[in-house]
Structures are given as C-alpha cells and as structure tokens.
Design a protein around this motif. Structure first.
Motif, PDB file in Angstrom:
ATOM      1  N   ALA A 268       0.840  -1.213   0.000  1.00  0.00           N
ATOM      2  CA  ALA A 268       0.000   0.000   0.000  1.00  0.00           C
ATOM      3  C   ALA A 268       0.872   1.259   0.000  1.00  0.00           C
ATOM      4  O   ALA A 268       0.564   2.243  -0.678  1.00  0.00           O
ATOM      5  N   VAL A 269       1.964   1.209   0.761  1.00  0.00           N
ATOM      6  CA  VAL A 269       2.866   2.361   0.816  1.00  0.00           C
ATOM      7  C   VAL A 269       3.481   2.625  -0.560  1.00  0.00           C
ATOM      8  O   VAL A 269       3.552   3.778  -1.019  1.00  0.00           O
ATOM      9  N   GLN A 270       3.893   1.557  -1.244  1.00  0.00           N
ATOM     10  CA  GLN A 270       4.463   1.737  -2.593  1.00  0.00           C
ATOM     11  C   GLN A 270       3.398   2.317  -3.530  1.00  0.00           C
ATOM     12  O   GLN A 270       3.670   3.232  -4.304  1.00  0.00           O
ATOM     13  N   ILE A 271       2.185   1.777  -3.442  1.00  0.00           N
ATOM     14  CA  ILE A 271       1.101   2.252  -4.322  1.00  0.00           C
ATOM     15  C   ILE A 271       0.825   3.732  -4.044  1.00  0.00           C
ATOM     16  O   ILE A 271       0.720   4.541  -4.963  1.00  0.00           O
ATOM     17  N   TYR A 272       0.756   4.091  -2.780  1.00  0.00           N
ATOM     18  CA  TYR A 272       0.513   5.483  -2.391  1.00  0.00           C
ATOM     19  C   TYR A 272       1.528   6.408  -3.066  1.00  0.00           C
ATOM     20  O   TYR A 272       1.181   7.426  -3.670  1.00  0.00           O
ATOM     21  N   ASN A 273       2.793   6.012  -2.982  1.00  0.00           N
ATOM     22  CA  ASN A 273       3.843   6.864  -3.548  1.00  0.00           C
ATOM     23  C   ASN A 273       3.788   6.922  -5.067  1.00  0.00           C
ATOM     24  O   ASN A 273       3.930   7.989  -5.662  1.00  0.00           O
ATOM     25  N   VAL A 274       3.587   5.774  -5.700  1.00  0.00           N
ATOM     26  CA  VAL A 274       3.621   5.754  -7.165  1.00  0.00           C
ATOM     27  C   VAL A 274       2.428   6.527  -7.738  1.00  0.00           C
ATOM     28  O   VAL A 274       2.591   7.322  -8.670  1.00  0.00           O
ATOM     29  N   LEU A 275       1.226   6.332  -7.179  1.00  0.00           N
ATOM     30  CA  LEU A 275       0.058   7.050  -7.713  1.00  0.00           C
ATOM     31  C   LEU A 275       0.262   8.565  -7.577  1.00  0.00           C
ATOM     32  O   LEU A 275       0.007   9.325  -8.506  1.00  0.00           O
ATOM     33  N   ASN A 276       0.766   8.987  -6.426  1.00  0.00           N
ATOM     34  CA  ASN A 276       1.022  10.427  -6.243  1.00  0.00           C
ATOM     35  C   ASN A 276       2.103  10.933  -7.203  1.00  0.00           C
ATOM     36  O   ASN A 276       1.997  12.049  -7.725  1.00  0.00           O
ATOM     37  N   SER A 277       3.130  10.108  -7.447  1.00  0.00           N
ATOM     38  CA  SER A 277       4.195  10.528  -8.365  1.00  0.00           C
ATOM     39  C   SER A 277       3.661  10.710  -9.770  1.00  0.00           C
ATOM     40  O   SER A 277       4.069  11.615 -10.497  1.00  0.00           O
ATOM     41  N   ILE A 278       2.748   9.845 -10.165  1.00  0.00           N
ATOM     42  CA  ILE A 278       2.198   9.942 -11.522  1.00  0.00           C
ATOM     43  C   ILE A 278       1.455  11.259 -11.696  1.00  0.00           C
ATOM     44  O   ILE A 278       1.631  11.967 -12.689  1.00  0.00           O
ATOM     45  N   VAL A 279       0.628  11.614 -10.691  1.00  0.00           N
ATOM     46  CA  VAL A 279      -0.121  12.875 -10.779  1.00  0.00           C
ATOM     47  C   VAL A 279       0.853  14.057 -10.780  1.00  0.00           C
ATOM     48  O   VAL A 279       0.707  15.006 -11.544  1.00  0.00           O
ATOM     49  N   ALA A 280       1.898  13.970  -9.934  1.00  0.00           N
ATOM     50  CA  ALA A 280       2.820  15.101  -9.803  1.00  0.00           C
ATOM     51  C   ALA A 280       3.779  15.224 -10.972  1.00  0.00           C
ATOM     52  O   ALA A 280       4.266  16.313 -11.262  1.00  0.00           O
ATOM     53  N   ARG A 281       4.059  14.115 -11.667  1.00  0.00           N
ATOM     54  CA  ARG A 281       5.136  14.148 -12.653  1.00  0.00           C
ATOM     55  C   ARG A 281       4.704  13.860 -14.095  1.00  0.00           C
ATOM     56  O   ARG A 281       5.481  14.045 -15.017  1.00  0.00           O
TER      57      ARG A 281
ATOM     58  N   HIS B 294      -4.941  21.253 -13.322  1.00  0.00           N
ATOM     59  CA  HIS B 294      -5.663  21.242 -12.045  1.00  0.00           C
ATOM     60  C   HIS B 294      -6.165  19.858 -11.645  1.00  0.00           C
ATOM     61  O   HIS B 294      -7.363  19.640 -11.523  1.00  0.00           O
ATOM     62  N   ASN B 295      -5.235  18.926 -11.467  1.00  0.00           N
ATOM     63  CA  ASN B 295      -5.627  17.598 -10.993  1.00  0.00           C
ATOM     64  C   ASN B 295      -5.251  17.463  -9.519  1.00  0.00           C
ATOM     65  O   ASN B 295      -4.169  17.883  -9.127  1.00  0.00           O
ATOM     66  N   ILE B 296      -6.163  16.901  -8.748  1.00  0.00           N
ATOM     67  CA  ILE B 296      -5.844  16.670  -7.335  1.00  0.00           C
ATOM     68  C   ILE B 296      -6.126  15.208  -7.012  1.00  0.00           C
ATOM     69  O   ILE B 296      -7.208  14.693  -7.335  1.00  0.00           O
ATOM     70  N   PHE B 297      -5.117  14.559  -6.423  1.00  0.00           N
ATOM     71  CA  PHE B 297      -5.301  13.170  -6.033  1.00  0.00           C
ATOM     72  C   PHE B 297      -5.091  13.042  -4.537  1.00  0.00           C
ATOM     73  O   PHE B 297      -4.128  13.582  -3.989  1.00  0.00           O
ATOM     74  N   SER B 298      -6.016  12.343  -3.861  1.00  0.00           N
ATOM     75  CA  SER B 298      -5.844  12.112  -2.417  1.00  0.00           C
ATOM     76  C   SER B 298      -6.205  10.680  -2.070  1.00  0.00           C
ATOM     77  O   SER B 298      -7.232  10.170  -2.536  1.00  0.00           O
ATOM     78  N   VAL B 299      -5.349  10.068  -1.242  1.00  0.00           N
ATOM     79  CA  VAL B 299      -5.721   8.798  -0.613  1.00  0.00           C
ATOM     80  C   VAL B 299      -6.342   9.216   0.715  1.00  0.00           C
ATOM     81  O   VAL B 299      -5.692   9.870   1.531  1.00  0.00           O
ATOM     82  N   THR B 300      -7.620   8.899   0.899  1.00  0.00           N
ATOM     83  CA  THR B 300      -8.318   9.445   2.063  1.00  0.00           C
ATOM     84  C   THR B 300      -8.536   8.419   3.164  1.00  0.00           C
ATOM     85  O   THR B 300      -9.002   8.760   4.251  1.00  0.00           O
ATOM     86  N   SER B 301      -8.204   7.158   2.887  1.00  0.00           N
ATOM     87  CA  SER B 301      -8.336   6.144   3.941  1.00  0.00           C
ATOM     88  C   SER B 301      -7.439   4.955   3.600  1.00  0.00           C
ATOM     89  O   SER B 301      -7.387   4.520   2.438  1.00  0.00           O
ATOM     90  N   ILE B 302      -6.714   4.471   4.608  1.00  0.00           N
ATOM     91  CA  ILE B 302      -5.960   3.217   4.448  1.00  0.00           C
ATOM     92  C   ILE B 302      -6.289   2.384   5.683  1.00  0.00           C
ATOM     93  O   ILE B 302      -6.053   2.815   6.803  1.00  0.00           O
ATOM     94  N   ASN B 303      -6.894   1.242   5.451  1.00  0.00           N
ATOM     95  CA  ASN B 303      -7.320   0.419   6.576  1.00  0.00           C
ATOM     96  C   ASN B 303      -6.722  -0.955   6.539  1.00  0.00           C
ATOM     97  O   ASN B 303      -6.847  -1.663   5.538  1.00  0.00           O
ATOM     98  N   ALA B 304      -6.063  -1.357   7.666  1.00  0.00           N
ATOM     99  CA  ALA B 304      -5.517  -2.700   7.748  1.00  0.00           C
ATOM    100  C   ALA B 304      -5.031  -2.970   9.152  1.00  0.00           C
ATOM    101  O   ALA B 304      -4.548  -2.069   9.836  1.00  0.00           O
ATOM    102  N   GLY B 305      -5.143  -4.232   9.558  1.00  0.00           N
ATOM    103  CA  GLY B 305      -4.507  -4.709  10.788  1.00  0.00           C
ATOM    104  C   GLY B 305      -5.021  -4.088  12.067  1.00  0.00           C
ATOM    105  O   GLY B 305      -5.674  -3.040  12.055  1.00  0.00           O
ATOM    106  N   ASP B 306      -4.756  -4.792  13.224  1.00  0.00           N
ATOM    107  CA  ASP B 306      -5.097  -4.202  14.510  1.00  0.00           C
ATOM    108  C   ASP B 306      -4.215  -4.734  15.647  1.00  0.00           C
ATOM    109  O   ASP B 306      -4.519  -4.530  16.803  1.00  0.00           O
ATOM    110  N   ALA B 307      -3.107  -5.390  15.310  1.00  0.00           N
ATOM    111  CA  ALA B 307      -2.235  -5.922  16.371  1.00  0.00           C
ATOM    112  C   ALA B 307      -0.793  -5.500  16.122  1.00  0.00           C
ATOM    113  O   ALA B 307      -0.441  -5.081  15.029  1.00  0.00           O
TER     114      ALA B 307
END
Ligand SMILES: [Zn+2]
Length: 390
Positions: free
Chosen positions: A207-220, A227-240
C-alpha cells in the motif's frame, strides 16, 4: 425597491414557515416522505401542478415554445446532528439541514409562485431534487431521460451560502466544480507473524508503494495547469502489534476539470496496480465507487443573468466567486448535457456586510432567512426574462 423584490417580500412569511417545517423534519437521500408531503401541500394550494419523477418533484410552468429553462433546488438533508441552537432545530437525531437545502427549496417554491402569478409563458421547469448529498439524485433523473422528457436546454442551480453576506449574489464563470472519481483499492496479501514478514506478503508495504507511485504519476506525468488533485483518504488494515494483516483497503479520490487527464490518470493508475500485482505476486482489486462529472458554467449565460440581476439588486450585491473550486456538485450530471449552465449562490449571512462564522455542513451553521426573498426574486426575474428569449 424593484417590484419583484416587493412581491417576494410579501411571500417571505409563508416561505419561512415552509423552510422551518422542512428544517425540523430533515430527511435524507430518496427517503423524503414528509418533505415531499409538505411541499406538495403548498404547491397544490397555489394551483401549481407537479409530478413525481425518479424520486424528485418536478413543476412545469408555461407552454410557450419548446426549450425549457430549469430552476433547480434540492430537498434532502445530511446524516448529522444539528447544534445551531435554533428553536426550530431538527427533531430527528442524526438528520439535519446543515447544507441549507431547506432554504433552497423555499426559494424555488417562492419563485414558482411568482412565475405562476405572472402567467409566465415559459416553459420553465422547477426541480426539487432528491438525494443530492449522496450524489445519486441527478444521476437517477438523467438515467430516466429527464431533459428530453421536459425539453430542458438550459439550467440555473442556486444555493444559499452562509459565508456570503446577506443578499449577495455569488457567481462563477467557466470551471466551477471538479469531477470526482472515488475508487477503492483492495490489496490481498498474505498475513504472517510480525516477526516473520518473509513468510507472508505484507499488504501494508505494498500500500505504501502504491501510495507513492500514484502520487508521483499525478505530480510528474500531467501538466500542473490541468488542475488535478489526487488524495488517498483512507488506508485500513490490521489491529495488532505482532500480526501482519492479510488485506489493506485504500479509498482514493481523483479530482479534475480535464477529461483527457482524467482518462490518462485512470488508465495509468490501473497499469500501476496491475504492475504491482506482478511485482509483489499478490491480487489487487480496483473498483470505481462513484463518479461525478465536472461543472463548467457558460460565461455568456452567466453574463446575461448578471445583467438582469443588476436591474433589481444593487451592483455591490454582486460578487465573483473563486474561479476554480475542487469540490464536486451532482448538478453536474444534468449540467453536462445543457446548452447553458449557471450555478449561483445567494448570500445568507447575518447582514449585508458580514458572513456567518460557520459554513455549510457544519453542525452550527446558520442561514439568514431573508436570503429567501432575494433568491426567489432573482430566480423568478431571470425565468421571466430568459425563458421568453429561448
Ligand atoms: Zn448543498
């Protein structure tokens, strides 16, 4: 004071009474039984014929010509609690008119009453739209061929604004609301002990890699002026602390005004996710949760409305809004297919020079009910002057 403003002023007490009734009994989505009953009662008492169309209430006036002008308001509330302290606050927990759709509906009701009184040749279509807040009401109308059924070619949407001083007319020309593609990414990894990540396929790392790559694509990869805006607004996983989970769910939102960049980015996102599947040897699902198109107001049409507005309200009551906003508006589903579009705001601040502290969607938001009179005078004035030109 212009005659139409005087006429609107006479209607104000009954419009306020209607607004307060809606305000006390807010309903959400398509479930608007009480709101529709209250509206229909008032329409019928004014001999305004109405029909229910795909969950919304439609009023058609005049039969001169084939091209109708649409006046659009909403009727639905928000799933939240109200903390305005008003004596006519919501009586239902987790339901509140904090966007001001009760005000918008009262404005449209007033405008239709005035148009009927003036025997408008029209045609004008008044729409009290359901399910705006969940982004489904306008889409459902369009899926049922709403524009063709009522011969609508142009449209004005008007919304009260608590942050705009009383009676001010806010307008924008060109780009006003962005498109919004909301999508989910589900990464199916392989869970393991936190001490032995090499035995699993850690979906959080992916998920961390995906977060970075998707943002890089929009930025680069796309021009910043699009005027494109991309946001990851929720990342849900794990509880221990010692368990690497099986799955990560990401919620993302891509906003743009540019169809070409939208298509490009959506394709590139898809390619990245496919690529990540093979890099990390996992399954990744990508599903679009919802889509709202962008809304671009027609400059000539807006200019025409402003010229007309200047004949009934003072010049200093007309206020240009920030050119580009990144929020979305479900009127865009309708507007996309119209020849002429305007999305206006009417100031509902405490007085003619101050805004309220809290804006829409805040539990403490307040609206000055005097705004109803300006909104309904403007809408009926526009419809009287424009519908006969079309
Ligand atoms: Zn709203």
């Amino acid at each position: 004071m212009h005659k139409i403003i005087q006429e609107a002023k006479l209607l104000l007490p009954e419009l306020i009474q209607f607004r307060r009734t809606l305000h006390q009994y807010p309903e959400i989505g398509f479930d608007l039984v009480k709101s529709k009953t209250e509206l229909i009662k008032r329409l019928e008492s004014k001999n305004l014929s109405w029909e229910e169309f795909e969950g919304s209430i439609v009023v058609k006036l005049g039969n001169g010509g084939n091209s109708a002008l649409l006046l659009r308001s909403e009727l639905d509330a928000l799933p939240m609690n109200e903390e305005s302290g008003l004596p006519f606050s919501s009586k239902t927990p987790n339901r509140a008119h904090c966007c001001g759709h009760d005000m918008n509906a009262a404005i449209l009701l007033g405008a239709l009453i005035l148009l009927k009184k003036h025997n408008i040749k029209g045609p004008v279509v008044g729409l009290f739209q359901a399910a705006e807040e969940i982004g489904e009401g306008a889409k459902r109308l369009m899926d049922a061929d709403f524009l063709n059924k009522f011969n609508i070619v142009s449209g004005i949407s008007m919304h009260v604004n608590a942050k705009l001083s009383l009676g001010k007319l806010g307008y924008g020309k060109g780009k006003m609301f962005a498109s919004n593609t909301s999508f989910d990414v589900v990464i199916h990894g392989k869970g393991s002990h936190g001490a032995r990540p090499f035995e699993g396929k850690d979906p959080i790392n992916i998920a961390v890699q995906i977060y970075n790559v998707l943002n890089s694509i929009v930025a680069r990869e796309v021009n910043v002026f699009k005027h494109n805006i991309f946001s990851v607004t929720s990342i849900n996983a794990g509880d221990a602390y010692n368990v690497i989970p099986e799955t990560v769910i990401m919620k993302c939102s891509l906003r743009t005004y540019d169809e070409e960049s939208r298509k490009y980015l959506e394709n590139r996102f898809w390619e990245v996710l496919k690529g990540m599947e093979s890099v990390f040897d996992v399954k990744i699902e990508y599903t679009i949760h919802s889509f709202v198109p962008s809304l671009v107001a027609t400059p000539d049409f807006v200019d025409n409305l402003l010229d007309l507005a200047k004949k009934i309200i003072p010049l200093d009551q007309i206020d240009s809004q920030p050119a580009i906003k990144y929020g979305s508006e479900d009127f865009a589903f309708i507007a996309k297919h119209l020849k002429q579009i305007a999305s206006m705001s009417i100031g509902a601040g405490p007085d003619k020079s101050t805004p309220y502290l809290y804006g829409q969607h805040n539990s403490k938001v307040l609206f000055n009910e005097e705004a109803i009179l300006y909104g309904c005078a403007l809408q009926s004035w526009w419809a009287m002057n424009i519908s006969e030109e079309m």
